[in-house]
Enzyme design. Structure first.
Site, PDB file in Angstrom:
ATOM      1  N   ALA A  34       0.796  -1.235   0.000  1.00 50.19           N
ATOM      2  CA  ALA A  34       0.000   0.000   0.000  1.00 50.19           C
ATOM      3  C   ALA A  34       0.824   1.279   0.000  1.00 50.19           C
ATOM      4  O   ALA A  34       0.286   2.362  -0.240  1.00 50.19           O
ATOM      5  CB  ALA A  34      -0.935   0.004   1.211  1.00 50.19           C
ATOM      6  N   ILE A  38       1.734   2.241  -6.926  1.00 49.72           N
ATOM      7  CA  ILE A  38       0.311   1.934  -7.165  1.00 49.72           C
ATOM      8  C   ILE A  38      -0.438   1.982  -5.840  1.00 49.72           C
ATOM      9  O   ILE A  38      -1.545   2.522  -5.747  1.00 49.72           O
ATOM     10  CB  ILE A  38       0.148   0.517  -7.774  1.00 49.72           C
ATOM     11  CG1 ILE A  38       0.813   0.430  -9.138  1.00 49.72           C
ATOM     12  CG2 ILE A  38      -1.337   0.135  -7.868  1.00 49.72           C
ATOM     13  CD1 ILE A  38       0.987  -0.991  -9.659  1.00 49.72           C
ATOM     14  N   GLY A  39       0.177   1.399  -4.811  1.00 51.22           N
ATOM     15  CA  GLY A  39      -0.506   1.220  -3.527  1.00 51.22           C
ATOM     16  C   GLY A  39      -1.067   2.515  -2.955  1.00 51.22           C
ATOM     17  O   GLY A  39      -2.198   2.534  -2.451  1.00 51.22           O
ATOM     18  N   ASP A  59       2.412  -2.810   4.102  1.00 51.37           N
ATOM     19  CA  ASP A  59       3.614  -2.753   3.264  1.00 51.37           C
ATOM     20  C   ASP A  59       4.789  -3.127   4.167  1.00 51.37           C
ATOM     21  O   ASP A  59       4.644  -3.210   5.398  1.00 51.37           O
ATOM     22  CB  ASP A  59       3.799  -1.323   2.680  1.00 51.37           C
ATOM     23  CG  ASP A  59       4.651  -1.313   1.412  1.00 51.37           C
ATOM     24  OD1 ASP A  59       5.846  -1.692   1.486  1.00 51.37           O
ATOM     25  OD2 ASP A  59       4.138  -0.940   0.349  1.00 51.37           O
ATOM     26  N   ASP A 175      -5.467  -3.009 -19.190  1.00 46.98           N
ATOM     27  CA  ASP A 175      -5.455  -3.256 -20.636  1.00 46.98           C
ATOM     28  C   ASP A 175      -6.785  -2.804 -21.272  1.00 46.98           C
ATOM     29  O   ASP A 175      -6.810  -2.323 -22.409  1.00 46.98           O
ATOM     30  CB  ASP A 175      -5.208  -4.752 -20.921  1.00 46.98           C
ATOM     31  CG  ASP A 175      -3.872  -5.210 -20.355  1.00 46.98           C
ATOM     32  OD1 ASP A 175      -2.886  -4.472 -20.511  1.00 46.98           O
ATOM     33  OD2 ASP A 175      -3.813  -6.286 -19.738  1.00 46.98           O
ATOM     34  N   ARG A 178      -6.803   1.098 -21.245  1.00 42.30           N
ATOM     35  CA  ARG A 178      -5.959   1.614 -22.343  1.00 42.30           C
ATOM     36  C   ARG A 178      -6.646   1.429 -23.697  1.00 42.30           C
ATOM     37  O   ARG A 178      -6.619   2.327 -24.545  1.00 42.30           O
ATOM     38  CB  ARG A 178      -4.627   0.863 -22.352  1.00 42.30           C
ATOM     39  CG  ARG A 178      -3.721   1.283 -21.217  1.00 42.30           C
ATOM     40  CD  ARG A 178      -2.557   0.336 -21.069  1.00 42.30           C
ATOM     41  NE  ARG A 178      -1.553   0.860 -20.157  1.00 42.30           N
ATOM     42  CZ  ARG A 178      -0.653   0.115 -19.534  1.00 42.30           C
ATOM     43  NH1 ARG A 178      -0.631  -1.202 -19.715  1.00 42.30           N
ATOM     44  NH2 ARG A 178       0.222   0.670 -18.736  1.00 42.30           N
ATOM     45  N   HIS A 202      -1.519 -10.853 -19.416  1.00 31.14           N
ATOM     46  CA  HIS A 202      -1.081  -9.469 -19.240  1.00 31.14           C
ATOM     47  C   HIS A 202       0.415  -9.317 -19.517  1.00 31.14           C
ATOM     48  O   HIS A 202       1.206  -9.041 -18.622  1.00 31.14           O
ATOM     49  CB  HIS A 202      -1.424  -8.972 -17.823  1.00 31.14           C
ATOM     50  CG  HIS A 202      -0.960  -7.563 -17.576  1.00 31.14           C
ATOM     51  ND1 HIS A 202      -1.489  -6.468 -18.237  1.00 31.14           N
ATOM     52  CD2 HIS A 202       0.027  -7.063 -16.794  1.00 31.14           C
ATOM     53  CE1 HIS A 202      -0.867  -5.373 -17.859  1.00 31.14           C
ATOM     54  NE2 HIS A 202       0.078  -5.707 -16.982  1.00 31.14           N
TER      55      HIS A 202
HETATM   56  P1  NAD Z   1       6.599   0.182  -6.202  1.00 30.55           P
HETATM   57  O1  NAD Z   1       7.990  -0.301  -6.054  1.00 30.55           O
HETATM   58  O2  NAD Z   1       6.356   1.626  -6.330  1.00 30.55           O
HETATM   59  O3  NAD Z   1       5.717  -0.341  -4.993  1.00 30.55           O
HETATM   60  C1  NAD Z   1       5.741  -1.660  -4.567  1.00 30.55           C
HETATM   61  C2  NAD Z   1       5.513  -1.689  -3.079  1.00 30.55           C
HETATM   62  O4  NAD Z   1       5.541  -3.053  -2.679  1.00 30.55           O
HETATM   63  C3  NAD Z   1       6.619  -0.949  -2.267  1.00 30.55           C
HETATM   64  O5  NAD Z   1       6.011  -0.001  -1.414  1.00 30.55           O
HETATM   65  C4  NAD Z   1       7.297  -2.061  -1.507  1.00 30.55           C
HETATM   66  O6  NAD Z   1       7.757  -1.649  -0.208  1.00 30.55           O
HETATM   67  C5  NAD Z   1       6.161  -3.071  -1.406  1.00 30.55           C
HETATM   68  N1  NAD Z   1       6.601  -4.419  -1.069  1.00 30.55           N
HETATM   69  C6  NAD Z   1       7.704  -5.076  -1.474  1.00 30.55           C
HETATM   70  N2  NAD Z   1       7.741  -6.295  -0.899  1.00 30.55           N
HETATM   71  C7  NAD Z   1       6.658  -6.396  -0.118  1.00 30.55           C
HETATM   72  C8  NAD Z   1       6.130  -7.394   0.722  1.00 30.55           C
HETATM   73  N3  NAD Z   1       6.763  -8.558   0.906  1.00 30.55           N
HETATM   74  N4  NAD Z   1       4.973  -7.137   1.361  1.00 30.55           N
HETATM   75  C9  NAD Z   1       4.327  -5.977   1.184  1.00 30.55           C
HETATM   76  N5  NAD Z   1       4.758  -4.990   0.412  1.00 30.55           N
HETATM   77  C10 NAD Z   1       5.917  -5.197  -0.232  1.00 30.55           C
HETATM   78  O7  NAD Z   1       5.961  -0.613  -7.461  1.00 30.55           O
HETATM   79  P2  NAD Z   1       4.589  -0.296  -8.222  1.00 30.55           P
HETATM   80  O8  NAD Z   1       4.853   0.640  -9.308  1.00 30.55           O
HETATM   81  O9  NAD Z   1       3.550   0.017  -7.214  1.00 30.55           O
HETATM   82  O10 NAD Z   1       4.304  -1.730  -8.901  1.00 30.55           O
HETATM   83  C11 NAD Z   1       3.985  -2.839  -8.118  1.00 30.55           C
HETATM   84  C12 NAD Z   1       3.787  -4.069  -8.982  1.00 30.55           C
HETATM   85  O11 NAD Z   1       2.650  -3.920  -9.828  1.00 30.55           O
HETATM   86  C13 NAD Z   1       4.959  -4.378  -9.918  1.00 30.55           C
HETATM   87  O12 NAD Z   1       5.214  -5.751  -9.925  1.00 30.55           O
HETATM   88  C14 NAD Z   1       4.440  -3.934 -11.282  1.00 30.55           C
HETATM   89  O13 NAD Z   1       5.062  -4.605 -12.345  1.00 30.55           O
HETATM   90  C15 NAD Z   1       2.978  -4.312 -11.160  1.00 30.55           C
HETATM   91  N6  NAD Z   1       2.063  -3.672 -12.106  1.00 30.55           N
HETATM   92  C16 NAD Z   1       1.054  -4.426 -12.609  1.00 30.55           C
HETATM   93  C17 NAD Z   1       0.138  -3.872 -13.472  1.00 30.55           C
HETATM   94  C18 NAD Z   1      -1.005  -4.696 -14.000  1.00 30.55           C
HETATM   95  O14 NAD Z   1      -1.657  -4.258 -14.948  1.00 30.55           O
HETATM   96  N7  NAD Z   1      -1.309  -5.841 -13.436  1.00 30.55           N
HETATM   97  C19 NAD Z   1       0.250  -2.521 -13.828  1.00 30.55           C
HETATM   98  C20 NAD Z   1       1.283  -1.768 -13.290  1.00 30.55           C
HETATM   99  C21 NAD Z   1       2.200  -2.361 -12.422  1.00 30.55           C
HETATM  100  C1  LMR Z   2       1.629  -2.252 -17.245  1.00 28.28           C
HETATM  101  O1  LMR Z   2       1.019  -2.858 -18.122  1.00 28.28           O
HETATM  102  O2  LMR Z   2       1.737  -1.015 -17.245  1.00 28.28           O
HETATM  103  C2  LMR Z   2       2.230  -3.024 -16.122  1.00 28.28           C
HETATM  104  O3  LMR Z   2       2.157  -4.384 -16.330  1.00 28.28           O
HETATM  105  C3  LMR Z   2       3.603  -2.576 -15.757  1.00 28.28           C
HETATM  106  C4  LMR Z   2       4.640  -2.918 -16.776  1.00 28.28           C
HETATM  107  O4  LMR Z   2       5.695  -3.433 -16.370  1.00 28.28           O
HETATM  108  O5  LMR Z   2       4.437  -2.662 -17.952  1.00 28.28           O
END
Ligand code: NAD
Ligand code: LMR
Length: 340
Positions: A34, A38-39, A59, A175, A178, A202
């Protein structure tokens, strides 16, 4: 029949989220990861969702600050926060929906699969905690690589004796968001009124936009335009990673997408009819174990899988390319979870 249902219902979902129409006020939701990119915006959007009575933010760092900040917003959700393993149980206790964006994001030049070694273990640990504290929760996984982290979650829950394929989702909503945006721009429509189902998985070629089932007729001026838009949708994540130049991947649009998906889970949970979203779930629609299609959400999670619907030849070609990739990603996730 399928296409009509999808058109109508997906459109309703997008409109309803944007107008914040709420159905009930006592849902318990937890966000794991969180304090991240994203969180934080996701937690903000969920704090603004008046259907949520308790918002858990967890987190490994910074959650007391995030929770203190959010707790001053005058909406009904009370905050529970936790930092580090010892406080995870408290945040998850009795959660009805758990959303997981914990884990590392991509840097330029990396694929989503390059995140596997770090993120697989994070998802395993967090889902084990879900099995212990909220075995009936709907679990929505954002952490990449989604094609593999969802199978990991499923295997973990199987080991713990509480896997229900209707309750575990890979979040692919970004997706769809977008696709609506890019294609609305192309045809000159209002993006909020345009819904395009996106099926498959994805990452790259596994992302399959089904423009033939769009909520409004989409006509491409040329095959080249169709190729370009398909490529943009499939690689939109990389577009953001490049633009952020080492600062991570999509966070704000992802938070928007995850808040929409969570809101749809809430509506389904509380009996609202015809709530349809695409999500990556276990099913048998096309010979791979996990696949995203439009699904009707209900009280127990997936109520009905609407399947592929009718695809045109172009879309069938995209599907053919996606299947071997998906199989590889799924196998990788399952093998990891079985070893651990
Ligand atoms: P970020 O690094 O900004 O945030 C991730 C958070 O996870 C950090 O605050 C970190 O402290 C926390 N974290 C790490 N290990 C942890 C644990 N064991 N328990 C709890 N929290 C923990 O990254 P982000 O930009 O928020 O992206 C997070 C994930 O989402 C990435 O894997 C990214 O690729 C993915 N993502 C997926 C999509 C989708 O469409 N599904 C889209 C965007 C990003
Ligand atoms: C996205 O589609 O934006 C996420 O899956 C993050 C990435 O790594 O592209």
């Amino acid at each position: 029949m399928f296409a009509q249902f999808t058109r109508k219902s997906l459109a309703t979902t997008a409109r309803t989220f944007s107008t914040s129409s709420q159905v009930r006020q006592n849902t318990k939701v937890a966000v794991l990861g969180a304090a991240g990119g994203i969180g934080q915006p996701l937690s903000l959007l969920l704090k603004c969702n008046t259907s949520i009575s308790r918002l858990g933010v967890y987190d490994v760092a910074n959650t007391p600050g995030v929770a203190a900040d959010l707790s001053h917003i005058n909406t009904p959700a009370s905050l529970v926060h936790g930092k580090g393993d010892a406080e995870l149980d408290k945040v998850l206790k009795d959660a009805e929906i758990v959303v997981i964006p914990a884990g590392v994001p991509r840097k330029p030049g990396q694929t989503r699969d390059d995140l596997f070694n770090t993120n697989a273990g994070i998802v395993r640990t967090l889902v084990e905690a879900c099995a212990k504290n909220c075995p009936k929760a709907l679990i929505a996984i954002i952490t990449n690589p989604v094609n593999s982290t969802v199978p990991i979650a499923a295997e973990v829950l199987k080991k713990k004796g509480c896997y229900d394929p209707k309750r575990v989702f890979g979040v692919t909503t970004l997706d769809l968001v977008r696709s609506s945006t890019f294609i609305a721009e192309y045809i000159g429509a209002n993006p909020i009124d345009l819904n395009i189902p996106v099926i498959g998985g994805h990452s790259g070629v596994t992302i399959i936009p089904i423009t033939s089932q769009a909520s409004q007729k989409v006509t491409f001026k040329s095959k080249e335009d169709l190729d370009k838009l398909t490529d943009r949708i499939q690689n939109a994540g990389t577009e953001v990673v490049k633009a952020k130049a080492g600062g991570g991947s999509a966070t704000l649009s992802m938070a928007f997408a995850a808040a929409r998906f969570t809101n749809s889970l809430i509506k389904g949970l509380h009996g609202e009819k015809n709530v349809v979203e695409c999500a990556y779930v276990e099913n048998e629609v096309c010979g791979v174990k996990y696949f995203s299609t439009p699904i009707v959400l209900g009280k127990g999670g997936v109520e009905k899988n609407l399947g592929l619907g009718e695809l045109n030849d172009y879309e069938k070609g995209l599907l053919e390319k996606a299947i071997p990739e998906l199989k590889k990603d799924i196998q990788k996730g399952e093998e990891f979870a079985k070893k651990g």
